[in-house]
Design a protein around this motif. Structure first.
Motif, PDB file in Angstrom:
ATOM      1  N   VAL A  22       1.010  -1.456  -0.176  1.00 49.76           N
ATOM      2  CA  VAL A  22      -0.467  -0.150  -0.261  1.00 49.76           C
ATOM      3  C   VAL A  22       1.144   1.421  -0.025  1.00 49.76           C
ATOM      4  O   VAL A  22       2.082   1.301   0.966  1.00 49.76           O
ATOM      5  CB  VAL A  22      -0.661   0.178   0.717  1.00 49.76           C
ATOM      6  N   ARG A  23       0.680   2.118  -1.137  1.00 51.38           N
ATOM      7  CA  ARG A  23       1.367   3.639  -1.075  1.00 51.38           C
ATOM      8  C   ARG A  23       0.342   4.282   0.413  1.00 51.38           C
ATOM      9  O   ARG A  23      -0.643   4.549   0.144  1.00 51.38           O
ATOM     10  CB  ARG A  23       0.848   4.022  -2.360  1.00 51.38           C
ATOM     11  N   LYS A  24       2.273   5.027   0.903  1.00 54.42           N
ATOM     12  CA  LYS A  24       1.426   5.916   2.063  1.00 54.42           C
ATOM     13  C   LYS A  24       0.958   7.006   1.335  1.00 54.42           C
ATOM     14  O   LYS A  24       1.473   7.387   0.709  1.00 54.42           O
ATOM     15  CB  LYS A  24       2.763   5.825   3.334  1.00 54.42           C
ATOM     16  N   PRO A  25       1.005   7.935   2.290  1.00 57.62           N
ATOM     17  CA  PRO A  25       0.218   9.144   2.065  1.00 57.62           C
ATOM     18  C   PRO A  25       2.065   9.884   1.518  1.00 57.62           C
ATOM     19  O   PRO A  25       3.255   9.890   2.012  1.00 57.62           O
ATOM     20  CB  PRO A  25       0.078   9.924   2.843  1.00 57.62           C
ATOM     21  N   ASP A  26       2.373  10.328   0.613  1.00 56.70           N
ATOM     22  CA  ASP A  26       3.706  11.605   0.319  1.00 56.70           C
ATOM     23  C   ASP A  26       4.004  12.046   1.325  1.00 56.70           C
ATOM     24  O   ASP A  26       3.013  13.031   1.909  1.00 56.70           O
ATOM     25  CB  ASP A  26       3.659  12.360  -0.950  1.00 56.70           C
ATOM     26  N   GLU A  27       5.264  11.936   1.366  1.00 56.04           N
ATOM     27  CA  GLU A  27       5.849  13.710   2.766  1.00 56.04           C
ATOM     28  C   GLU A  27       6.269  14.329   2.307  1.00 56.04           C
ATOM     29  O   GLU A  27       7.930  14.002   1.241  1.00 56.04           O
ATOM     30  CB  GLU A  27       6.932  12.763   4.031  1.00 56.04           C
ATOM     31  N   ARG A  28       6.420  15.744   2.121  1.00 53.61           N
ATOM     32  CA  ARG A  28       7.104  16.212   0.899  1.00 53.61           C
ATOM     33  C   ARG A  28       7.893  17.784   1.772  1.00 53.61           C
ATOM     34  O   ARG A  28       6.767  17.996   2.819  1.00 53.61           O
ATOM     35  CB  ARG A  28       6.079  16.950   0.063  1.00 53.61           C
ATOM     36  N   GLY A  29       8.939  17.826   2.207  1.00 53.31           N
ATOM     37  CA  GLY A  29       9.495  19.359   2.650  1.00 53.31           C
ATOM     38  C   GLY A  29       9.558  20.093   1.929  1.00 53.31           C
ATOM     39  O   GLY A  29       9.637  19.779   0.492  1.00 53.31           O
ATOM     40  N   PRO A  30      10.502  20.921   2.074  1.00 51.75           N
ATOM     41  CA  PRO A  30      11.044  21.878   1.375  1.00 51.75           C
ATOM     42  C   PRO A  30      12.111  21.623   0.389  1.00 51.75           C
ATOM     43  O   PRO A  30      12.175  22.108  -0.829  1.00 51.75           O
ATOM     44  CB  PRO A  30      12.032  23.307   2.226  1.00 51.75           C
ATOM     45  N   SER A  31      13.005  20.336   0.784  1.00 56.55           N
ATOM     46  CA  SER A  31      14.230  20.305  -0.463  1.00 56.55           C
ATOM     47  C   SER A  31      14.097  18.465  -0.794  1.00 56.55           C
ATOM     48  O   SER A  31      15.013  17.960  -1.371  1.00 56.55           O
ATOM     49  CB  SER A  31      15.121  20.609   0.324  1.00 56.55           C
ATOM     50  N   ASN A  32      12.779  17.986  -0.251  1.00 57.65           N
ATOM     51  CA  ASN A  32      12.561  16.427   0.145  1.00 57.65           C
ATOM     52  C   ASN A  32      11.444  15.869  -0.575  1.00 57.65           C
ATOM     53  O   ASN A  32      10.562  16.717   0.244  1.00 57.65           O
ATOM     54  CB  ASN A  32      13.400  15.906   1.201  1.00 57.65           C
ATOM     55  N   THR A  33      11.245  15.522  -0.707  1.00 60.70           N
ATOM     56  CA  THR A  33       9.951  13.761  -1.060  1.00 60.70           C
ATOM     57  C   THR A  33      10.114  12.864  -0.755  1.00 60.70           C
ATOM     58  O   THR A  33      11.258  11.789  -1.003  1.00 60.70           O
ATOM     59  CB  THR A  33       9.348  13.849  -3.119  1.00 60.70           C
ATOM     60  N   THR A  34       8.948  11.597   0.236  1.00 62.29           N
ATOM     61  CA  THR A  34       9.411  11.041   0.636  1.00 62.29           C
ATOM     62  C   THR A  34       8.325   9.883  -0.185  1.00 62.29           C
ATOM     63  O   THR A  34       6.082  10.285   0.331  1.00 62.29           O
ATOM     64  CB  THR A  34       9.638  10.159   2.152  1.00 62.29           C
ATOM     65  N   ILE A  35       8.334   9.383  -1.347  1.00 65.82           N
ATOM     66  CA  ILE A  35       6.699   8.204  -1.499  1.00 65.82           C
ATOM     67  C   ILE A  35       7.538   6.830  -0.990  1.00 65.82           C
ATOM     68  O   ILE A  35       8.713   6.546  -1.497  1.00 65.82           O
ATOM     69  CB  ILE A  35       6.759   8.828  -2.944  1.00 65.82           C
ATOM     70  N   ALA A  36       6.650   6.211  -0.010  1.00 63.29           N
ATOM     71  CA  ALA A  36       7.115   5.152   0.371  1.00 63.29           C
ATOM     72  C   ALA A  36       5.212   3.899  -0.116  1.00 63.29           C
ATOM     73  O   ALA A  36       4.485   4.674   0.217  1.00 63.29           O
ATOM     74  CB  ALA A  36       7.185   5.303   1.708  1.00 63.29           C
TER      75      ALA A  36
END
Length: 145
Positions: A22-36
């Motif tokens: 299952v794809r988790k909600p994406d986490e976005r910061g000012p200089s990064n994106t996490t997709i898991a």
């Protein structure tokens, strides 16, 4: 793209997560994106952290910054092992924080970087099949940028 592959918009990676994860909600910061993507049991994940650097600092400095950020988020970031694969131009490392142990393929291209990981929770037993599936997905990821 072949069946099951996912182009991770904003991450510059094509990844084939294990079936049923299952794809988790994406986490976005000012200089990064996490997709898991997380396994059905919830103890294993595969994904990518796409980050930008203020300038081209090279792989070692980028890794130092990555681990510093991990330490900020988790309270610790112990580098367990690290190797460089010159043929694939990738640093492979294992690091453990207070929540996660990540087995990572780490790429740096100029001011862009990718940490493609297979991770497990440190406070749960490791499901060997889930970890193997996460590592296969990690190793088949294609950096597109």
């Amino acid at each position: 793209m072949s069946e099951g592959q996912v182009r991770l918009d904003g991450a510059g990676v094509t990844l084939t997560p294990p079936a049923g994860w299952v794809r988790k909600p994406d986490e976005r910061g000012p200089s990064n994106t996490t997709i898991a993507y997380v396994s059905p049991a919830g103890g294993t994940a595969v994904g990518v952290i796409r980050f930008t650097l203020p300038w081209a600092v090279g792989r070692e400095w980028a890794l130092w910054g990555f681990l510093s950020r991990m330490k900020q988020r988790e309270g610790r970031a112990d580098l367990i092992e690290k190797t460089y694969d010159a043929k694939a131009d990738v640093t492979r490392f294992v690091a453990e924080g207070s929540r996660y142990r990540i087995r990572t393929n780490f790429y740096v291209r100029g001011t862009a970087g990718w940490a493609v990981f297979a991770g497990t929770l440190v406070d749960k037993p490791i499901d060997a099949t889930d970890l193997r599936n996460a590592e296969l997905a990690r190793d088949s990821a294609v950096i597109e940028e």
